[in-house]
Design a protein around this motif. Structure first.
Motif, PDB file in Angstrom:
ATOM      1  N   TYR A 151      -0.797  -7.065  -4.169  1.00 12.77           N
ATOM      2  CA  TYR A 151      -0.663  -6.208  -3.280  1.00 12.77           C
ATOM      3  C   TYR A 151      -1.715  -5.493  -2.704  1.00 12.77           C
TER       4      TYR A 151
ATOM      5  N   ARG B 283      -2.986  -2.600  -0.111  1.00 11.48           N
ATOM      6  CA  ARG B 283      -2.574  -1.160   0.626  1.00 11.48           C
ATOM      7  C   ARG B 283      -3.855  -0.628   1.485  1.00 11.48           C
TER       8      ARG B 283
ATOM      9  N   PHE C 206      -4.477   2.749   3.626  1.00 14.93           N
ATOM     10  CA  PHE C 206      -4.295   4.260   3.797  1.00 14.93           C
ATOM     11  C   PHE C 206      -5.410   5.303   4.265  1.00 14.93           C
TER      12      PHE C 206
ATOM     13  N   LYS D  47      -8.892   0.824  -6.503  1.00 12.64           N
ATOM     14  CA  LYS D  47      -8.899   1.405  -5.287  1.00 12.64           C
ATOM     15  C   LYS D  47     -10.339   1.340  -4.658  1.00 12.64           C
TER      16      LYS D  47
ATOM     17  N   ASN E 135       0.097   7.939   4.193  1.00 13.49           N
ATOM     18  CA  ASN E 135      -0.160   7.883   2.508  1.00 13.49           C
ATOM     19  C   ASN E 135       0.115   6.288   2.354  1.00 13.49           C
ATOM     20  N   SER E 136      -0.403   6.171   0.851  1.00 14.07           N
ATOM     21  CA  SER E 136      -0.581   4.629   0.376  1.00 14.07           C
ATOM     22  C   SER E 136       0.887   3.996   0.491  1.00 14.07           C
ATOM     23  N   ASP E 137       1.866   4.715   0.561  1.00 15.47           N
ATOM     24  CA  ASP E 137       3.151   3.974   0.520  1.00 15.47           C
ATOM     25  C   ASP E 137       3.482   3.326   2.214  1.00 15.47           C
ATOM     26  N   ASP E 138       2.784   3.721   3.043  1.00 17.11           N
ATOM     27  CA  ASP E 138       3.093   3.485   4.378  1.00 17.11           C
ATOM     28  C   ASP E 138       2.824   1.864   4.716  1.00 17.11           C
TER      29      ASP E 138
ATOM     30  N   TYR F 297      -4.909  -2.524 -11.341  1.00 17.24           N
ATOM     31  CA  TYR F 297      -5.101  -1.771  -9.965  1.00 17.24           C
ATOM     32  C   TYR F 297      -6.530  -1.421  -9.660  1.00 17.24           C
TER      33      TYR F 297
ATOM     34  N   VAL G   2       2.196  -1.706   2.488  1.00 18.23           N
ATOM     35  CA  VAL G   2       1.876  -2.563   1.414  1.00 18.23           C
ATOM     36  C   VAL G   2       2.024  -4.076   1.827  1.00 18.23           C
TER      37      VAL G   2
END
Length: 346
Positions: free
Chosen positions: A69, A71, A73, A47, A114-117, A45, A119
């Motif tokens: 993946y 992301r 956001f 960021k 947020n970071s889940d919107d 991971y 992917v």
């Protein structure tokens, strides 16, 4: 040192690891954000640092499981909470130094809170050194209270005061109702009426026409035979302070030529800033020509940065042959200097 790292929480350890790896910075130009990742192997991971684009600070993040993946956001803040962005964008992932084809996403349009919107799964074979590009096609504000989303481009600006609105309405009537006009402008496809005082106040070139014994002073007529009636109307709308953003956006190249010809510095600067906002692979060579022709240093630098620092010259290789045949030699020399700088071994 080892014990001090172990004493940190997992989130702090991850942050410390990213700082050591030193490839979390995202570069931005115009509507493009680019993240160059030097090493992504055993780390699962990563960021990016926050980067500013539009009204919001953003993050990119990558993680590897079965796939890679990506992301995208906004950074949590009052702005992203009260005015969450509705983003329309394209993502592109490409390996550094390899000839394999980049992995390009379809056009996405998402409300991002947020970071889940958002992917996006990418081919798992991307590893080591690679680049992630995000090109924003549009950014809209979604009011938290509901209502229609509104684009931040190209209509940013401050609200006019009531007094200014009244003055603009009066000046608008002077132009559009031809109240006490005293000069006629002829274009390639029509004529317009205007006021010598307004033209003189906006341009030293116009002022000189009416102060000295020139034909324009004697005949009260100005021939602008290199502009259409519609473009000249847009120029007058700018001079009289009544131009709307859509007309400016539509006629900005014609307005740029007029601003250069009539020494209207503020208009020239406004056109340059506007042309910087939406550089892309379809217009960058044309923008570079305009920057060279009208001596727009910021626009020229922006185009060269887009082409070489961000590596977009590979996307327009089919257009380069014609460009090299028609471009000014001094401009080509400067481009080759940029190529040598960009490809100089580290």
């Amino acid at each position: 040192m080892y014990e001090s790292v172990l004493s940190l929480s997992p989130q702090q350890q991850s942050s410390e690891t990213q700082k050591k790896m030193g490839d979390t910075k995202v570069e931005t130009i115009s509507r493009l954000a680019q993240w160059k990742i030097d090493n992504f192997g055993p780390c699962s991971y990563k960021k990016s640092d926050p980067f500013k684009l539009g009204l919001w600070n953003w993050h990119l993040a990558i993680e590897k499981n079965r796939y890679l993946y990506v992301r995208l956001f906004p950074e949590p803040s009052r702005v992203s909470k009260d005015q969450p962005p509705l983003a329309r964008f394209i993502l592109r992932v490409s390996n550094l130094g390899l000839s394999r084809r980049p992995y390009i996403s379809p056009i996405h349009e998402r409300l991002l809170r947020n970071s889940d919107d958002f992917v996006w799964p990418v081919d798992t074979t991307f590893y080591g050194r690679f680049i992630i590009d995000v090109e924003f096609l549009d950014l809209k504000i979604c009011p938290s209270t509901g209502g229609q989303a509104v684009s931040i481009w190209p209509t940013q600006g401050n609200m006019q005061s009531l007094a200014s609105q009244s003055a603009l309405q009066t000046i608008s009537r002077m132009l559009y109702e031809e109240i006490c006009t005293d000069v006629t402008i002829t274009t390639v496809d029509g004529t317009l009426k205007a006021h010598k005082a307004m033209l003189s106040a906006s341009s030293p070139v116009f002022q000189s026409m009416f102060l000295h014994d020139l034909k324009e002073k004697e005949s009260s007529t100005i021939a602008i035979d290199d502009m259409s009636w519609e473009s000249c109307r847009a120029l007058l709308s700018y001079i009289y302070g009544t131009m709307n953003p859509e007309d400016f956006w539509k006629h900005r190249l014609g307005l740029l030529a007029a601003a250069n010809k009539y020494d209207m510095t503020n208009l020239k600067d406004a056109c340059e800033e506007s042309l910087l906002e939406d550089i892309n692979s379809g217009n960058v060579l044309e923008r570079l020509q305009e920057a060279w022709l009208y001596q727009l240093d910021k626009l020229k630098k922006g185009c060269l940065t887009y082409l070489f620092d961000f590596g977009k010259i590979y996307d327009i290789k089919d257009d380069l042959s014609n460009f090299f045949q028609t471009a000014d030699r001094e401009l080509l020399t400067e481009m080759f200097q940029e190529i040598l700088t960009a490809w100089k071994p580290a």
